[in-house]
Design a protein around this motif. Structure first.
Motif, PDB file in Angstrom:
ATOM      1  N   VAL A 125       0.850  -1.188   0.000  1.00 19.47           N
ATOM      2  CA  VAL A 125       0.000   0.000   0.000  1.00 19.47           C
ATOM      3  C   VAL A 125       0.884   1.236   0.000  1.00 19.47           C
ATOM      4  CG1 VAL A 125      -1.505   1.356   1.504  1.00 19.47           C
ATOM      5  CG2 VAL A 125      -1.984  -1.059   1.149  1.00 19.47           C
ATOM      6  N   THR A 126       0.507   2.232  -0.801  1.00 22.51           N
ATOM      7  CA  THR A 126       1.223   3.513  -0.716  1.00 22.51           C
ATOM      8  C   THR A 126       0.228   4.582  -0.314  1.00 22.51           C
ATOM      9  OG1 THR A 126       0.863   3.938  -3.059  1.00 22.51           O
ATOM     10  CG2 THR A 126       2.958   2.923  -2.453  1.00 22.51           C
ATOM     11  N   ILE A 127       0.730   5.557   0.480  1.00 28.18           N
ATOM     12  CA  ILE A 127      -0.135   6.663   0.894  1.00 28.18           C
ATOM     13  C   ILE A 127       0.596   7.974   0.627  1.00 28.18           C
ATOM     14  CG2 ILE A 127      -1.419   5.371   2.632  1.00 28.18           C
ATOM     15  CD1 ILE A 127       0.377   6.631   4.752  1.00 28.18           C
ATOM     16  N   TYR A 128      -0.145   9.071   0.678  1.00 26.67           N
ATOM     17  CA  TYR A 128       0.472  10.380   0.461  1.00 26.67           C
ATOM     18  C   TYR A 128       1.284  10.752   1.701  1.00 26.67           C
ATOM     19  CZ  TYR A 128       0.911  15.285  -0.794  1.00 26.67           C
ATOM     20  OH  TYR A 128       1.410  16.518  -1.107  1.00 26.67           O
ATOM     21  N   LEU A 129       2.427  11.396   1.443  1.00 26.49           N
ATOM     22  CA  LEU A 129       3.421  11.732   2.486  1.00 26.49           C
ATOM     23  C   LEU A 129       2.856  11.994   3.886  1.00 26.49           C
ATOM     24  CD1 LEU A 129       5.867  14.125   0.608  1.00 26.49           C
ATOM     25  CD2 LEU A 129       6.351  11.841   1.528  1.00 26.49           C
ATOM     26  N   ASP A 130       1.989  13.049   3.982  1.00 24.28           N
ATOM     27  CA  ASP A 130       1.572  13.451   5.328  1.00 24.28           C
ATOM     28  C   ASP A 130       0.158  12.989   5.669  1.00 24.28           C
ATOM     29  OD1 ASP A 130       0.073  14.995   3.715  1.00 24.28           O
ATOM     30  OD2 ASP A 130       0.881  16.927   4.365  1.00 24.28           O
ATOM     31  N   ASP A 131      -0.321  11.968   4.932  1.00 26.46           N
ATOM     32  CA  ASP A 131      -1.693  11.524   5.188  1.00 26.46           C
ATOM     33  C   ASP A 131      -1.721  10.525   6.365  1.00 26.46           C
ATOM     34  OD1 ASP A 131      -4.340  10.986   5.113  1.00 26.46           O
ATOM     35  OD2 ASP A 131      -4.417  10.435   2.992  1.00 26.46           O
ATOM     36  N   ASP A 132      -1.560  11.075   7.570  1.00 28.29           N
ATOM     37  CA  ASP A 132      -1.520  10.215   8.755  1.00 28.29           C
ATOM     38  C   ASP A 132      -2.845   9.505   8.982  1.00 28.29           C
ATOM     39  OD1 ASP A 132       1.047  11.029   9.166  1.00 28.29           O
ATOM     40  OD2 ASP A 132       0.465  12.714  10.455  1.00 28.29           O
ATOM     41  N   GLU A 133      -3.893  10.202   8.577  1.00 21.95           N
ATOM     42  CA  GLU A 133      -5.227   9.617   8.748  1.00 21.95           C
ATOM     43  C   GLU A 133      -5.333   8.281   7.992  1.00 21.95           C
ATOM     44  OE1 GLU A 133      -9.597  11.758   8.581  1.00 21.95           O
ATOM     45  OE2 GLU A 133      -8.029  12.378   7.230  1.00 21.95           O
ATOM     46  N   ALA A 134      -4.890   8.315   6.717  1.00 30.53           N
ATOM     47  CA  ALA A 134      -4.950   7.091   5.910  1.00 30.53           C
ATOM     48  C   ALA A 134      -4.081   6.007   6.553  1.00 30.53           C
ATOM     49  CB  ALA A 134      -4.470   7.381   4.490  1.00 30.53           C
ATOM     50  N   TYR A 135      -2.924   6.422   7.050  1.00 32.04           N
ATOM     51  CA  TYR A 135      -2.018   5.451   7.684  1.00 32.04           C
ATOM     52  C   TYR A 135      -2.715   4.803   8.873  1.00 32.04           C
ATOM     53  CZ  TYR A 135       2.095   3.318   9.734  1.00 32.04           C
ATOM     54  OH  TYR A 135       2.976   2.393  10.236  1.00 32.04           O
ATOM     55  N   GLU A 136      -3.392   5.676   9.636  1.00 31.47           N
ATOM     56  CA  GLU A 136      -4.057   5.156  10.839  1.00 31.47           C
ATOM     57  C   GLU A 136      -5.125   4.122  10.458  1.00 31.47           C
ATOM     58  OE1 GLU A 136      -5.934   8.127  13.330  1.00 31.47           O
ATOM     59  OE2 GLU A 136      -7.129   6.484  14.219  1.00 31.47           O
ATOM     60  N   TYR A 137      -5.929   4.438   9.443  1.00 35.88           N
ATOM     61  CA  TYR A 137      -6.992   3.503   9.074  1.00 35.88           C
ATOM     62  C   TYR A 137      -6.433   2.203   8.488  1.00 35.88           C
ATOM     63  CZ  TYR A 137     -10.013   7.524   9.867  1.00 35.88           C
ATOM     64  OH  TYR A 137     -10.663   8.583  10.440  1.00 35.88           O
ATOM     65  N   TRP A 138      -5.374   2.344   7.707  1.00 35.00           N
ATOM     66  CA  TRP A 138      -4.779   1.119   7.151  1.00 35.00           C
ATOM     67  C   TRP A 138      -4.265   0.225   8.286  1.00 35.00           C
ATOM     68  CZ3 TRP A 138      -5.667  -1.129   2.851  1.00 35.00           C
ATOM     69  CH2 TRP A 138      -5.853  -0.419   1.650  1.00 35.00           C
ATOM     70  N   THR A 147       4.841  -3.142   7.355  1.00 38.35           N
ATOM     71  CA  THR A 147       6.101  -2.901   6.625  1.00 38.35           C
ATOM     72  C   THR A 147       5.832  -2.823   5.119  1.00 38.35           C
ATOM     73  OG1 THR A 147       6.639  -5.229   6.327  1.00 38.35           O
ATOM     74  CG2 THR A 147       7.400  -4.174   8.381  1.00 38.35           C
ATOM     75  N   HIS A 148       4.614  -3.084   4.722  1.00 36.69           N
ATOM     76  CA  HIS A 148       4.246  -2.992   3.297  1.00 36.69           C
ATOM     77  C   HIS A 148       3.597  -1.652   2.958  1.00 36.69           C
ATOM     78  CE1 HIS A 148       4.202  -7.542   2.147  1.00 36.69           C
ATOM     79  NE2 HIS A 148       5.304  -7.183   2.784  1.00 36.69           N
ATOM     80  N   ILE A 149       3.644  -0.712   3.902  1.00 37.63           N
ATOM     81  CA  ILE A 149       3.047   0.609   3.635  1.00 37.63           C
ATOM     82  C   ILE A 149       4.171   1.621   3.407  1.00 37.63           C
ATOM     83  CG2 ILE A 149       1.530   2.437   4.497  1.00 37.63           C
ATOM     84  CD1 ILE A 149       0.210   0.405   6.321  1.00 37.63           C
ATOM     85  N   PHE A 150       4.100   2.342   2.292  1.00 34.09           N
ATOM     86  CA  PHE A 150       5.119   3.358   2.009  1.00 34.09           C
ATOM     87  C   PHE A 150       4.458   4.697   1.766  1.00 34.09           C
ATOM     88  CE2 PHE A 150       6.924  -0.676   0.485  1.00 34.09           C
ATOM     89  CZ  PHE A 150       7.983  -0.764   1.370  1.00 34.09           C
ATOM     90  N   ARG A 151       5.148   5.739   2.266  1.00 35.19           N
ATOM     91  CA  ARG A 151       4.645   7.091   2.035  1.00 35.19           C
ATOM     92  C   ARG A 151       5.363   7.665   0.815  1.00 35.19           C
ATOM     93  NH1 ARG A 151       2.331   9.874   6.815  1.00 35.19           N
ATOM     94  NH2 ARG A 151       2.278   8.393   8.548  1.00 35.19           N
TER      95      ARG A 151
END
Ligand code: SER
Length: 879
Positions: A125-138, A147-151
């Motif tokens: 999964v990739t997310i936008y640099l400062d999208d902490d919200e998306a990171y939190e939900y993922w 470890t499969h999530i990259f900003r």
């Protein structure tokens, strides 16, 4: 993994989101509506733009579609790579101010891991640099490996397309290898090498960008997701290329069979097979959405794809037109999801065949010419083909510029494109309106398009012609207004109206708008880009304010005529299918109170018999006095009932089906009379071609038709008056006159030749021998200079050793001509000198060569004197 078949995958996706309360809509047409920024729909969200911008209210806040898309930006790569195609289907789910990140992230995960059962260890999964919200939900709402999530940055994880709605996105990727990726850098490298492929993009549409890096928050937050069906199928079917998935492989195999070649044995052959496989899909779907091959806009895209595919077929050794049969496979495998391609099968095949045949006719000669150019360039050590040569191939042999470029590139050469375009500019005298892209929707922003989405305007005029309403919006000039007063022209929007807004070819109603202190004329009614009904009003007296109550009244007589014309258009549509065949489809229409126009797909002009037959059928339907009934039903029910027509309002739950007995059943939002008998009479006034494969019929009905018949009757009366006979006798009389005229013509010819030869003898008889030259001087009556010269020539040829001088009075003046034979000239005859002296006697001047001269004079009374003198003059001239 489940759902390996492409068609099952599509269904699984749509069902999944229906389960999440999404409204499933059918794919929109490839031809965008009200969006000049796009030639062809290129993403699932494209037809839904007005819902994102708030210009239109969506039928539901949650929508899911599988949208047919065409993208030609990467066309050079099609066939060369394993994943590029011009045609693809995009699975999408959309939220308009409803759910957001918190919902879509776990749903997406649920779909790919529970429904599709994709192995979690392969998912990234990739997310936008400062999208902490998306990171939190993922990380909290799914069990994706952290470890499969990259900003990643804006380039990768911020979705925007010019100006308009945009936002950060999160993408889901599949690792096709067993390599472990631990850093963003490794991830990007693996993606570059196609080891890890992105397959689902979840966009958090929350900004309105101006295209220059400035963003304003949208009133609502939205979701727009897009997943390429073919790419997903490649993963599910564990294939290396989109061309190996079930549906595409079927096309590719058929192409290999036709070409008698094997896929996977030679790189060049594989490129051609892949290219044909992709292009035939775009071709089939574009034609089914009424795009026709042409040299303009989307028609040119189609032509280019079709000719490119035809050329590759030829390269593979396929002798005859084949694309027109290859499309059968596309239709067979995709018809369940896109019934329109099956419905238009024969039409699609015919359009392809015509274009393919036309191109194949010139393909060989074009290739030969191009090979000549290539040889010449190589001989002269040159690398660039002249624009004029490229243009010749385009203009004479139908080679799209890109095709010429491709063939040249194969030879390591290129085309002077600037010069090519210059040639094109010179050649084109047709006006081409350049595509404007002035805003997100590509249209010039108009104040009436800016009416807020929450303003409700309801049309309630099917059964009413007068209604009370409240003023919602007033627009004067370029601004919204609170009040409009006498003498103003304004746009008036009400909560409800009985006036029909121009749509589906039917013109807008006119009428009046009034209350106790206000009166205005409604000169026209239209819809703005967001579908709001807007009245164009001329204020006659008083003042109108937002919030005022008014009465709206339709011009009934005019509406009645429009209704009749509209029902007649349906009958015409039906009659055309009956007479010409099922390939006839409506391509446009115009229905007014005075006449109707109907454009339809057909390949040749109608014969007189066909026109009469169509007219007869429509008139039979009229005289059968059949009730016209409108039923409101579900879209599916409407389709099952066999109703035809262009269906505009595809996302309403209910549709209107207008039926004239069993004869005509058509989906239609327009207004209609309640009985065919009211149409009275139907007359076709013209039939013509308006574009390749599209014909146009114009017709009148009722009073207008009656007027037309009367005009013809008056003409007939005038003719019989001139012939002094009755109508019954007219034909006989005419035949007789024609016969007589022919006989007279014969007589005239006979008389003329007799006269001419008689005349010649008279002229020849006056010859006098002067110094061994036969001199003839003669006056002709009433001939023009051509005839004078003609007779002069004849006399000269008839008499040996002659010098002929002819004169005639013509329009009060004298025309003179002299000619001499060679032997007379040898004896001293000189026409120029003779005529000089003769014309002096006749008050004119002139001269010429020894054997021929012409002149004019002003004194016809002196012709005889001139004749007498001429013999003397020759005497002095001759040796
Ligand atoms: N609009 C995004 C895309 O085209 C997601 O649908 O990729």
């Amino acid at each position: 993994m489940k759902f390996t078949k492409t068609n099952d995958l599509r269904e699984a996706y749509l069902k999944f989101f229906e389960g999440k309360e999404h409204l499933r809509l059918e794919s929109f047409s490839l031809v965008p509506k009200n969006d000049k920024s796009l030639l062809l729909v290129n993403a699932g969200m494209a037809p839904l733009k007005p819902y994102f911008t708030g210009l239109q209210q969506p039928p539901r806040k949650r929508i899911t579609t599988c949208q047919k898309c065409v993208r030609t930006g990467d066309i050079e790569n099609v066939g060369i790579t394993s994943r590029h195609g011009t045609f693809f289907e995009m699975l999408g789910n959309f939220s308009f101010g409803d759910y957001f990140k918190k919902e879509i992230i776990p749903w997406a995960w649920e779909f790919i891991t529970d429904v599709l059962e994709l192995p979690k260890d392969k998912l990234y999964v990739t997310i936008y640099l400062d999208d902490d919200e998306a990171y939190e939900y993922w990380t909290t709402l799914t069990d994706v490996d952290k470890t499969h999530i990259f900003r990643l940055g804006k380039e990768e994880n911020f979705w925007e397309h010019g100006a308009g709605p945009c936002g950060p996105c999160t993408e889901i990727h599949f690792n096709r290898t067993s390599e472990i990726v631990t850093t963003a850098e490794e991830f990007l490298n693996a993606a570059d090498e196609d080891k890890i492929i992105e397959f689902w993009n979840l966009v958090f549409t929350q900004f309105d960008g101006d295209g220059k890096g400035n963003y304003e928050k949208l009133a609502t937050t939205n979701i727009d997701t897009g997943m390429g069906l073919e790419r997903l199928a490649t993963i599910m079917q564990e294939k290396n290329s989109i061309f190996e998935i079930d549906t595409l492989e079927n096309i590719l195999n058929e192409a290999s069979n036709l070409a008698k070649v094997k896929y996977g044995e030679a790189h060049k052959i594989d490129i051609s097979l892949r290219l044909i496989t992709d292009h035939i899909r775009s071709i089939t779907f574009m034609i089914s959405d009424d795009v026709m091959p042409s040299n303009e806009g989307r028609g040119y895209v189609l032509r280019r794809l079709l000719r490119r595919a035809a050329r590759h077929g030829k390269t593979l050794g396929i002798k005859d037109a084949f694309l027109c049969n290859l499309c059968d496979i596309v239709i067979r495998d995709s018809k369940d999801a896109y019934p329109e391609i099956e419905a238009k099968k024969e039409y699609i095949k015919k359009v392809i065949k015509i274009e393919e045949d036309k191109f194949r006719e010139t393909l060989d000669s074009g290739i030969e010419i191009l090979n000549g150019f290539v040889a010449e360039l190589k001989e002269n050590n040159k690398k660039v083909l002249k624009g004029a040569d490229g243009f010749k191939l385009y203009d004479t042999f139908g080679f799209p510029m890109e095709l010429t470029k491709e063939i040249l590139e194969d030879e390591g050469l290129s085309l002077d494109e600037d010069a090519f375009h210059e040639e094109m500019k010179i050649q084109r005298d047709r006006a081409r309106s350049a595509r404007k892209t002035s805003n997100y929707m590509g249209a010039d922003v108009n104040i009436s398009d800016a009416i807020a989405a929450d303003v409700e305007t309801v049309f309630d005029g099917y059964d009413n012609d007068t209604l009370s309403a409240e003023i919602k919006v007033l627009i004067e000039g370029d601004d919204f207004a609170e009040t409009i007063t006498e003498g103003n022209k304004a746009i008036v929007v009400t909560d409800v109206t009985p006036l029909y807004a121009e749509m589906g070819g039917q013109i807008g109603d006119t009428g009046i708008i009034f209350n106790d202190s206000f009166k205005g004329n409604v000169c026209d009614t239209k819809k703005n880009i967001g579908g709001k009904i807007i009245h164009f009003v001329e204020v006659l007296s008083g003042e109108l304010k937002v919030g005022d109550k008014v009465t709206l009244e339709v011009d009934r007589t005019r509406r009645e005529s429009i209704k009749k014309n509209h029902t007649a258009t349906h009958l015409l549509d039906r009659a055309l299918v009956e007479v010409l065949g099922s390939h006839v489809h409506q391509a446009g229409s115009y229905v007014s109170n005075e006449r109707l126009r109907f454009d339809f797909s057909h390949f040749e002009g109608l014969t007189e018999e066909e026109i009469t037959r169509v007219e007869d059928l429509v008139n039979e339907a009229i005289t059968s006095v059949t009730p016209v009934i409108t039923d409101v039903m579900d879209l599916q029910e409407a389709k099952n009932s066999g109703a035809i027509g262009i269906f505009d309002d595809k996302y309403s739950d209910k549709v209107r089906v207008v039926k004239a007995g069993e004869y005509s059943k058509e989906l239609c939002g327009g207004t209609h009379i309640d009985n065919t008998g009211k149409i009275g009479l139907f007359k076709i006034i013209s039939e013509s071609g308006i574009a390749a494969g599209t014909r146009r019929i114009e017709a009148v009905i009722g009073k207008e038709a009656y007027k037309l018949v009367n005009e013809k009757k008056d003409l007939l009366k005038e003719i019989t008056g001139k012939f002094k006979c009755s109508e019954k006798e007219l034909l006989n009389k005419l035949e007789q006159q024609v016969k007589e005229l022919k006989e007279k013509d014969k007589e005239i010819v006979a008389l003329k030749s007799k006269f001419a030869s008689m005349g010649l003898d008279d002229i020849v008889a006056c010859a006098k021998s002067i110094k061994d030259i036969n001199v003839i001087a003669y006056e002709l009556k009433d001939v023009d200079s051509d005839a004078l010269r003609d007779v002069c020539e004849k006399v000269r040829d008839k008499v040996e050793n002659s010098m002929v001088l002819l004169m005639s009075e013509n329009a009060g003046k004298v025309i003179i001509c002299a000619m001499a034979t060679k032997d007379a000239v040898a004896k001293g005859a000189h026409c120029g000198k003779l005529i000089k002296e003769v014309s002096t006697i006749l008050g004119g001047g002139g001269g010429g060569r020894p054997d021929m001269a012409q002149a004019g004079g002003k004194l016809p009374g002196k012709i005889q004197e001139a004749i007498n003198e001429s013999y003397k003059i020759v005497e002095t001239l001759a040796k």
